[in-house]
Enzyme design. Structure first.
Site, PDB file in Angstrom:
ATOM      1  N   TRP A  27       0.803  -1.225   0.000  1.00 28.37           N
ATOM      2  CA  TRP A  27       0.000   0.000   0.000  1.00 28.37           C
ATOM      3  C   TRP A  27       0.833   1.270   0.000  1.00 28.37           C
ATOM      4  O   TRP A  27       0.276   2.354  -0.112  1.00 28.37           O
ATOM      5  CB  TRP A  27      -0.910   0.014   1.239  1.00 28.37           C
ATOM      6  CG  TRP A  27      -0.220  -0.420   2.507  1.00 28.37           C
ATOM      7  CD1 TRP A  27      -0.313  -1.657   3.084  1.00 28.37           C
ATOM      8  CD2 TRP A  27       0.677   0.339   3.320  1.00 28.37           C
ATOM      9  NE1 TRP A  27       0.474  -1.714   4.214  1.00 28.37           N
ATOM     10  CE2 TRP A  27       1.088  -0.487   4.377  1.00 28.37           C
ATOM     11  CE3 TRP A  27       1.183   1.638   3.264  1.00 28.37           C
ATOM     12  CZ2 TRP A  27       1.974  -0.077   5.373  1.00 28.37           C
ATOM     13  CZ3 TRP A  27       2.067   2.055   4.255  1.00 28.37           C
ATOM     14  CH2 TRP A  27       2.454   1.201   5.294  1.00 28.37           C
ATOM     15  N   LYS A  35      -2.727  -8.637  -7.291  1.00 32.14           N
ATOM     16  CA  LYS A  35      -3.546  -8.485  -6.080  1.00 32.14           C
ATOM     17  C   LYS A  35      -2.988  -7.274  -5.341  1.00 32.14           C
ATOM     18  O   LYS A  35      -2.014  -7.364  -4.609  1.00 32.14           O
ATOM     19  CB  LYS A  35      -3.438  -9.746  -5.205  1.00 32.14           C
ATOM     20  CG  LYS A  35      -4.656 -10.039  -4.358  1.00 32.14           C
ATOM     21  CD  LYS A  35      -5.036  -8.934  -3.387  1.00 32.14           C
ATOM     22  CE  LYS A  35      -4.186  -8.917  -2.143  1.00 32.14           C
ATOM     23  NZ  LYS A  35      -4.454  -7.767  -1.260  1.00 32.14           N
ATOM     24  N   GLU A  69      10.506  -8.755  -1.687  1.00 29.75           N
ATOM     25  CA  GLU A  69      11.073  -7.472  -1.266  1.00 29.75           C
ATOM     26  C   GLU A  69      10.418  -7.137   0.063  1.00 29.75           C
ATOM     27  O   GLU A  69       9.232  -6.832   0.121  1.00 29.75           O
ATOM     28  CB  GLU A  69      10.759  -6.431  -2.351  1.00 29.75           C
ATOM     29  CG  GLU A  69      11.759  -5.319  -2.362  1.00 29.75           C
ATOM     30  CD  GLU A  69      11.329  -4.208  -1.456  1.00 29.75           C
ATOM     31  OE1 GLU A  69      11.639  -4.295  -0.250  1.00 29.75           O
ATOM     32  OE2 GLU A  69      10.686  -3.281  -1.943  1.00 29.75           O
ATOM     33  N   CYS A  94      10.242   1.155   1.956  1.00 31.50           N
ATOM     34  CA  CYS A  94      11.117   0.035   2.336  1.00 31.50           C
ATOM     35  C   CYS A  94      12.575   0.474   2.392  1.00 31.50           C
ATOM     36  O   CYS A  94      13.345   0.001   3.205  1.00 31.50           O
ATOM     37  CB  CYS A  94      10.921  -1.120   1.375  1.00 31.50           C
ATOM     38  SG  CYS A  94      10.934  -0.624  -0.335  1.00 31.50           S
ATOM     39  N   GLU A 118      12.171  -2.618  11.819  1.00 30.45           N
ATOM     40  CA  GLU A 118      11.612  -1.650  10.880  1.00 30.45           C
ATOM     41  C   GLU A 118      10.358  -1.014  11.489  1.00 30.45           C
ATOM     42  O   GLU A 118       9.414  -1.709  11.844  1.00 30.45           O
ATOM     43  CB  GLU A 118      11.248  -2.364   9.573  1.00 30.45           C
ATOM     44  CG  GLU A 118      10.766  -1.411   8.501  1.00 30.45           C
ATOM     45  CD  GLU A 118      10.457  -2.106   7.177  1.00 30.45           C
ATOM     46  OE1 GLU A 118       9.745  -3.122   7.192  1.00 30.45           O
ATOM     47  OE2 GLU A 118      10.935  -1.634   6.133  1.00 30.45           O
TER      48      GLU A 118
END
Ligand code: NAD
Length: 477
Positions: A147, A171, A246, A280, A379
């Site tokens: 997203w 998707k 990823e 990311c 993270e």
């Protein structure tokens, strides 16, 4: 309400169910998407296979390239519309959404141009034999999209897949997928034949899990959390289907005492606050050499104190986080750090007039963060930068490599030999020297080591990931 794209047609989900789309600035639903499930995935995979067996599968590489180049042009022409949609869906500042729309067009231009330049090999073998190695598409490719950059991430995996002649089932994320659907509409306008691209919206545990476990797919690409990455590997493994993963990072920005600090500071700030830290490749750890620690932290604190968070139209440094769930997650990192006595060095502010129910978080600079603290190794995926001092080059390498991730790193030093040594010793998929910015470079191969995942996207290497080879041995008399 949005529908599913299957076999070139817009259709409702078989179950007729929907999912509310939430505006992250207000917390309110503003439209609905279809809730696709496994029966819808079955139809999409079958349509993709028919496309491969039909005109799409027989199309020349030049014709495929032309369609992708045309799509790139159409995306540019609809850039503002895509940017408005992306900003509404994700809350990101308009200027970031506009840059994202331009980047999507670049993916289709780059891979459209490359489609008919993928060469094979010939191999000298025994007398009387011709041996060639040709690149062929995997077949039906599954694309699970996150997203944070919905449009860009779709372009990033879809363009090389189509350039190679695969047929895709996408998707997108249930948290942001409106631009993915718009790209489907534009792809049909560009002349993409029915079934070459199918889009099934829905929840990850329903449509996503059904897609990656489907026996009819031949390759999967996933961008998202390491936990779901494991599930994707497990379900694709059952059908011996290869995948590219990823999975994010904890990327270090390493600043040596001879660095150009005035140049480094704004770039380092942008690398963590862009997209509210939901990137990311965000540079989320700032490692600063002891001799300049106090001075550089003062500079960075001044930058952070000036940051502002607002709605897309305000076009400030950050927008809101994507969802209430993600807001709670990022807030818990910030609250934990404060409760455990990690010094908060500076904080940005929420602009006046933003809706109270939105998922807005002020960017925070913490430091010095203890090396074992979760802020130093996990993270956050939010606008939180952890500062840590280091002593010398050896210490910098140890600290840079001290997380389970290895996606991107930034090295700031004027010493050329040190630049080369650091680039060689840092465990990550990309190293930037006196610059930073993984997002922009469509041309630059991208992907991780360690728990950041494996496989490469972007650049010409993505075309290798999106294909396999066939060795043809011909005997002649
Ligand atoms: P997620 O991994 O749950 O979702 C990413 C995508 O995977 C979505 O499209 C989702 O529907 C799908 N998905 C979820 N479960 C699935 C399953 N079992 N099988 C197949 N597909 C499935 O990520 P999230 O919950 O949206 O975010 C959680 C954390 O993931 C974030 O806080 C962040 O740390 C990380 N993240 C990383 C990136 C990245 O760019 N690497 C992107 C998004 C999220």
């Amino acid at each position: 309400m949005s529908k599913l794209l299957i076999d070139g047609q817009w259709v409702e989900a078989i179950g007729g169910e929907t999912i509310d789309v939430i505006d992250p600035c207000s917390g309110l639903a503003f439209t609905k998407i279809a809730r696709g499930r496994s029966a819808d995935i079955d139809l999409a995979v079958a349509a993709a296979q028919r496309a491969l067996d039909g005109p799409w599968g027989r199309m020349t590489a030049t014709e495929r390239g032309r369609i992708l180049l045309r799509l790139g042009q159409i995306i540019l022409a609809h850039g503002e519309e895509l940017a408005q949609l992306e900003a509404r869906d994700t809350g990101k500042p308009m200027s970031v959404a506009r840059a994202d729309a331009a980047a999507v067009a670049r993916y289709f231009e780059f891979y459209g141009g490359a489609a008919d330049k993928i060469l094979g090999q010939t191999i000298p073998y025994l007398n009387g034999y011709n041996v060639s190695v040709v690149r062929i598409p995997h077949g039906v490719t599954a694309h699970i999209i996150p997203w944070n950059y919905p449009a860009q991430m779709m372009g990033r995996t879809l363009a090389p897949a189509l350039a190679m002649g695969n047929a895709a089932v996408v998707k997108p994320s249930e948290d942001a997928c409106l631009t993915a659907l718009k790209l489907g509409e534009l792809a049909l306008q560009a002349g993409l034949p029915p079934g070459a691209l199918n889009i099934v919206t829905g929840y990850g545990t329903e449509a996503g899990a059904a897609l990656t476990a489907h026996p009819g797919i031949h390759f999967a690409t996933f961008t998202g959390s390491p936990e779901v990455g494991i599930q994707v590997q497990q379900s694709t493994a059952r059908n011996h289907v290869p995948c590219v993963l990823e999975l994010g990072g904890k990327s270090p920005q390493i600043v040596f005492d001879d660095a150009d600090l005035a140049k480094a500071a704004p770039i380092i700030v942008k690398a963590i606050v862009q997209n509210a830290g939901q990137t990311c490749s965000a540079g989320s750890r700032l490692l600063v050499q002891r001799g300049i620690y106090e001075r550089f932290v003062a500079t960075m604190s001044a930058h952070f104190a000036a940051l502002q968070v607002g709605t897309p139209e305000m076009d400030l440094d950050c927008g809101p986080l994507i969802s209430a769930r993600h807001y709670d997650r990022v807030s818990s990192f910030i609250a934990d750090a404060a409760a455990m006595g990690v010094p908060k060095l500076a904080e940005g502010r929420l602009a006046a007039g933003i809706p109270r129910a939105g998922y807005f978080v002020a960017p925070v600079l913490f430091g010095p963060v203890p090396r074992e603290h979760r802020l130093a190794c996990q993270e956050v995926f939010g606008p939180v930068l952890s500062v840590m001092p280091f002593e010398d080059e050896e210490d910098a390498v140890q600290l840079a490599n001290a997380t389970e991730y290895g996606l991107v790193a930034g090295v700031w030093t004027e010493n050329g030999s040190r630049q080369a040594r650091m680039a060689q010793r840092i465990a990550s998929g990309q190293v930037f020297i006196n610059c930073y910015g993984a997002g922009g470079g469509v041309e630059l191969p991208f992907g991780g080591v360690k728990k950041s995942g494996y496989g490469r996207e972007k650049g010409l290497l993505a075309l290798e990931e999106m294909s396999t080879t066939k060795t043809i041995v011909q005997h002649y008399a």
